[in-house]
Structure formats: C-alpha cells, structure tokens
Design a protein around this motif. Structure first.
Motif, mmCIF file in Angstrom:
data_model
loop_
_atom_site.group_PDB
_atom_site.id
_atom_site.type_symbol
_atom_site.label_atom_id
_atom_site.label_comp_id
_atom_site.label_asym_id
_atom_site.label_seq_id
_atom_site.Cartn_x
_atom_site.Cartn_y
_atom_site.Cartn_z
ATOM 1 N N LYS A 213 -8.238 1.862 17.143
ATOM 2 C CA LYS A 213 -9.340 2.741 17.524
ATOM 3 C C LYS A 213 -9.837 3.582 16.355
ATOM 4 O O LYS A 213 -10.818 4.308 16.493
ATOM 5 C CB LYS A 213 -8.906 3.665 18.670
ATOM 6 N N LYS A 214 -9.122 3.494 15.227
ATOM 7 C CA LYS A 214 -9.524 4.250 14.062
ATOM 8 C C LYS A 214 -10.581 3.491 13.267
ATOM 9 O O LYS A 214 -10.469 2.283 13.089
ATOM 10 C CB LYS A 214 -8.309 4.518 13.152
ATOM 11 N N ILE A 215 -11.584 4.235 12.814
ATOM 12 C CA ILE A 215 -12.601 3.596 11.982
ATOM 13 C C ILE A 215 -12.168 3.563 10.515
ATOM 14 O O ILE A 215 -12.583 2.695 9.748
ATOM 15 C CB ILE A 215 -13.959 4.319 12.124
ATOM 16 N N THR A 216 -11.274 4.512 10.134
ATOM 17 C CA THR A 216 -10.791 4.531 8.748
ATOM 18 C C THR A 216 -9.776 3.422 8.532
ATOM 19 O O THR A 216 -8.958 3.136 9.418
ATOM 20 C CB THR A 216 -10.147 5.885 8.434
ATOM 21 N N PRO A 217 -9.773 2.762 7.363
ATOM 22 C CA PRO A 217 -8.878 1.631 7.116
ATOM 23 C C PRO A 217 -7.454 2.092 6.806
ATOM 24 O O PRO A 217 -7.232 3.234 6.403
ATOM 25 C CB PRO A 217 -9.513 0.956 5.901
ATOM 26 N N PRO A 218 -6.454 1.199 6.960
ATOM 27 C CA PRO A 218 -5.076 1.535 6.577
ATOM 28 C C PRO A 218 -4.972 1.724 5.064
ATOM 29 O O PRO A 218 -5.779 1.195 4.295
ATOM 30 C CB PRO A 218 -4.270 0.313 7.047
ATOM 31 N N ASN A 219 -3.955 2.447 4.645
ATOM 32 C CA ASN A 219 -3.714 2.645 3.216
ATOM 33 C C ASN A 219 -3.079 1.389 2.614
ATOM 34 O O ASN A 219 -2.124 0.831 3.168
ATOM 35 C CB ASN A 219 -2.779 3.839 2.999
ATOM 36 N N THR A 220 -3.590 0.942 1.501
ATOM 37 C CA THR A 220 -3.050 -0.232 0.824
ATOM 38 C C THR A 220 -3.490 -0.196 -0.639
ATOM 39 O O THR A 220 -4.191 0.724 -1.071
ATOM 40 C CB THR A 220 -3.504 -1.534 1.514
ATOM 41 N N ARG A 221 -3.069 -1.238 -1.396
ATOM 42 C CA ARG A 221 -3.381 -1.292 -2.820
ATOM 43 C C ARG A 221 -3.942 -2.647 -3.165
ATOM 44 O O ARG A 221 -3.892 -3.584 -2.368
ATOM 45 C CB ARG A 221 -2.122 -1.030 -3.651
ATOM 46 N N GLY A 222 -4.451 -2.756 -4.356
ATOM 47 C CA GLY A 222 -4.880 -4.034 -4.904
ATOM 48 C C GLY A 222 -6.132 -4.572 -4.253
ATOM 49 O O GLY A 222 -7.021 -3.831 -3.826
ATOM 50 N N VAL A 223 -6.167 -5.936 -4.181
ATOM 51 C CA VAL A 223 -7.350 -6.594 -3.662
ATOM 52 C C VAL A 223 -7.621 -6.222 -2.214
ATOM 53 O O VAL A 223 -8.767 -6.120 -1.786
ATOM 54 C CB VAL A 223 -7.213 -8.127 -3.820
ATOM 55 N N TRP A 224 -6.531 -5.974 -1.451
ATOM 56 C CA TRP A 224 -6.726 -5.625 -0.034
ATOM 57 C C TRP A 224 -7.359 -4.242 0.119
ATOM 58 O O TRP A 224 -8.082 -4.002 1.073
ATOM 59 C CB TRP A 224 -5.389 -5.684 0.702
ATOM 60 N N ALA A 225 -7.086 -3.350 -0.794
ATOM 61 C CA ALA A 225 -7.750 -2.040 -0.745
ATOM 62 C C ALA A 225 -9.256 -2.189 -0.893
ATOM 63 O O ALA A 225 -10.041 -1.524 -0.200
ATOM 64 C CB ALA A 225 -7.190 -1.129 -1.841
ATOM 65 N N ASN A 226 -9.682 -3.079 -1.800
ATOM 66 C CA ASN A 226 -11.118 -3.318 -1.965
ATOM 67 C C ASN A 226 -11.725 -3.992 -0.747
ATOM 68 O O ASN A 226 -12.857 -3.702 -0.351
ATOM 69 C CB ASN A 226 -11.350 -4.178 -3.210
ATOM 70 N N ILE A 227 -10.960 -4.930 -0.136
ATOM 71 C CA ILE A 227 -11.464 -5.596 1.079
ATOM 72 C C ILE A 227 -11.641 -4.585 2.207
ATOM 73 O O ILE A 227 -12.672 -4.541 2.890
ATOM 74 C CB ILE A 227 -10.507 -6.729 1.497
#
Length: 439
Positions: free
Chosen positions: A61-75
């Motif tokens: 239900k959150k619009i903000t994305p999960p915290n991550t690093r690397g290419v997945w952070a950009n995705i």
C-alpha cells in the motif's frame, strides 16, 4: 531522488563476486563448483529483488519504494517517478473533469453525450429534468428509448445534423424541445436540447390575447355604454336609477380591471424567459404568507382552513409563478366552497416527489367539465362565476405555471362531496433545508 546509474560499477561488482567464488573454488580444487555457486547466488539475489518489486507493485500500500542499492535502486526510483508522474496527471485530469462538469451544469441548455450507436455516456442535470433520464442508472441506454419520437429516430438514423429538429417533450406533452446534434470527441455526438415552447406559443398567445379580450370585455363595455346612453346630458335622472347605474358601472369596470390584470399575468408567464430551475424557492414561507391572506379573505364565509406544511421542503423554481399558482388554487377553494365549509391545504412528500394539494368539501365538479377547466375563460357555471367575480383565467394560470416547472394540475372531484386540486414536483427539483417558521 534520481541517482545516475553507473554501469561500470555494477558490472565490476558482479565480476568481483564471480572472481571471489571462482578463487574459493580453485583454492579448494572445485573451480567449476565455485563458479556455479556464484552464479546461483547472483541469480537467487536477482529473483529476490524481482519478488520484492512484484510485491511492491501489486500488494504493497506504500507508494514509496523499498530501500535497496545498485541497479535495483535505479529501477525502483524509475518506477516511483512514473507513479508520481501518473498520479499528478490523474490529479490534473480529475481537475479538468471537475471543471468540465461544472461548466456543463452551468449550460443554459440540456446537454447529453452519446456514442456512435446512440448509447448515453453522459448528461447534465437539465437533461435529466427535460428528458426524465435517471443518472447513472440510464448509462448505456439508447437515446431512442429515452426520446420516443418517430421524427427523432428518423433524424438520428439519417445522420444529417445540419439543422435542429423540434419534438414534443417525452415527459411533458405541453412542451416543445429543439434538439441540435453536433460532433463530439472522435466518434461521439452531443445533443443540445432547448425548451422552445414559449417561442412557438408567443404568436398564438398574442392572437389569443386579442380574441379573449375582445370577447370578455364586450359584455361589461356593453353594460357601461348602455347606462351611459340612459343618462341624460343634463344629468337629470332619478336618484335610485342613478345609484343603480353607477353601482353597476363600477362593478363592471372592476371586473374589466381584474380581467386585464389576470390576462397580463398569464401573458407574462407564457412569455417568461426566466429559467425555472436555477433558484431555490422557500415554499413553506410562501404558503405561510398565503395562509395569512386566506384568513383575511375568509372572514365572510367562515371556512375551516387547515394548513399542513412541511417546513423543510423547498423546490427549485420561480417564486412569483409558484405563489400565483398556489394562491389561485387556495382562493378558488374559498370562493367556490359553501360558507362554513372545510378546506385542507397540504405541502409535503408523496414517495420521492413533493406534492401540493388543496381539498375542499364543496359541491364538486361534474366529470364532463374537468378536462376543460384549465381552458381560458371556461366556466362550469357562468352565472355563479359572475357572482363570485371569477374571470375563468385562474386555473389557466396554474396550468401554465406548473407546465413551466415540469408538473401538471391533477383534478379529482365527486359531485356533492368536494374537489381536490393537486400537483407534484420531481425529485430533481426538491431540496431539503432546515427552516424555522418564525424566521
């Protein structure tokens, strides 16, 4: 916040991890196993990230994305930016739709949108009033099922919309509607519907006015001229005859004045350009004012008049016209009911409609007269009408006022038992407002 993606850094991390696992495999004399294990770990890690992405897109239900690093952070940031952009676009589109609806409701004409097959996709409030459309229940309904007119069906099927057509209103046979069809969007059509009843009636109204005045004024003018011819030039006339002549001429002149005033009221209502559905009318206040006038008028006949008025029931309409219609019905009951009779005035709900009624226990009206009561100058008993001062225009005024408000006069009468005059207003015209009789 957008971070520029570094391809070199991402590839370097993968190469470093594979090199590390390969070195460990080589160190334990299991080089192939080390390479395979490294690939499996990287693949599992990527699938875990895909799982988190899928969960965020479809279940979180959150619009903000999960915290991550690397290419997945950009995705994640890219998808988040698209979401924000889409949300802003939806807000902007919602604002445009809101303004469109407000503008459409402010149109002076009824507006209705149909697709290429004639199925209703949208309409404004005036369209619901003029055509009796229920919204949103009638969404997808074919327009030919709402406007049951062979002329309109032929016009719509021909697809030649250079000129408007005129049809009888599907909910009010006394109204004439002009329908103009224009292209709308890519394949849709917009119907613009205007009430042109007064335009069509105005010429007939003028003719009727002249004919009626000449007919109704003929008798009082003949009486006045007759008495004037009887009076000698020197004025030498016996006092009793002079008194009778003056009294009769005064009576006939008052009758003519009343007749002219009611004709002017009727003409003004028929030619009115005021829109009936814009202003809210405080009907309880209007009826309380009429009640005071009725009590003053009723001093001689001593009727028992009961008013049952809902204090919160208002309607959209023209106050002067509604006041004229209601007062005509109430005053007629006082004039034509025998002394010490009973008159009941009611204003309240009947189902989802608002109902106004005036019921008396007078002589009643024979069935053969009821259909013609609203005709101009029609009288059931001409001698009785002259005695009470009736002009034969009151119910005609009521009829035109109610027609202007998409209603009609209903007359229920039994000879010897009394009469009830009533009218009803559709839910679209009703508004409930807390009110206090003392204010």
């Amino acid at each position: 916040m957008y971070h520029r993606f570094m391809w070199f850094k991402s590839v370097l991390r993968v190469i470093t991890f594979i090199s590390l696992t390969s070195y460990l495999g080589y160190y334990f004399d299991q080089f192939a196993v080390g390479v395979i294990c490294g690939g499996i770990v990287i693949l599992a890690w990527q699938y875990w990230r895909l799982h988190r992405l899928n969960y965020w897109l479809w279940h979180s239900k959150k619009i903000t994305p999960p915290n991550t690093r690397g290419v997945w952070a950009n995705i994640y940031e890219g998808i988040y930016a698209v979401k924000l952009n889409n949300r802003n676009k939806r807000k902007a589109l919602g604002e445009i739709i809101r303004r469109f609806r407000e503008g459409a409701e402010a149109l002076p004409d009824a507006a209705l949108v149909v697709d290429e097959k004639g199925n209703i996709t949208w309409c404004n409030r005036l369209a619901r009033i003029e055509l009796g459309i229920r919204w949103p229940e009638d969404t997808g309904q074919n327009i030919n099922d709402c406007i049951r007119s062979a002329h309109f069906k032929k016009f719509f099927k021909a697809q030649h919309f250079d000129h408007p057509i005129e049809i009888t209103s599907p909910i009010n046979p006394s109204k004439v509607l002009e329908i103009r069809i224009v292209p709308y969007a890519e394949q849709d059509l917009m119907l613009l519907i205007r009430d042109v009843t007064r335009v069509i009636q105005i010429e007939n109204m003028r003719k009727d006015f002249v004919a009626n005045v000449s007919h109704e004024l003929k008798t009082p003018l003949t009486v006045i001229n007759g008495y004037l011819e009887m009076i000698p030039e020197d004025g030498s006339m016996p006092a009793p005859m002079m008194h009778k002549a003056i009294t009769e001429m005064r009576s006939q002149s008052i009758r003519m004045q009343s007749l002219i005033e009611e004709l002017l009221v009727l003409s003004r209502i028929e030619a009115s350009t005021e829109r009936a559905f814009e202003k809210l009318v405080n009907v309880p206040q209007v009826l309380w004012q009429i009640q005071a006038e009725a009590e003053a008028l009723n001093r001689d006949k001593q009727h028992r008049i009961f008013f049952d008025i809902s204090p919160i029931l208002y309607v959209y309409g023209i106050e002067t016209e509604l006041r004229s219609a209601f007062s005509n019905l109430i005053f007629n009951a006082i004039h034509y009911t025998q002394p010490r009779g009973v008159i009941q005035v009611t204003w309240g709900f009947e189902g989802q409609q608002a109902k106004f009624s005036v019921k008396d226990n007078g002589d009643g009206i024979a069935a053969e007269h009821i259909e013609r009561l609203t005709e101009r100058f029609y009288r059931v008993d001409k001698a009785r009408s002259r005695t009470t001062g009736g002009s034969g225009l009151g119910l005609s005024i009521v009829k035109h006022v109610l027609s202007h408000h998409n209603s009609k006069l209903v007359i229920d009468s039994v000879v010897g038992r009394g009469t009830e005059f009533s009218c009803r207003f559709s839910p679209e015209l009703i508004s409930l407002i807390e009110s206090d009789k003392g204010n």
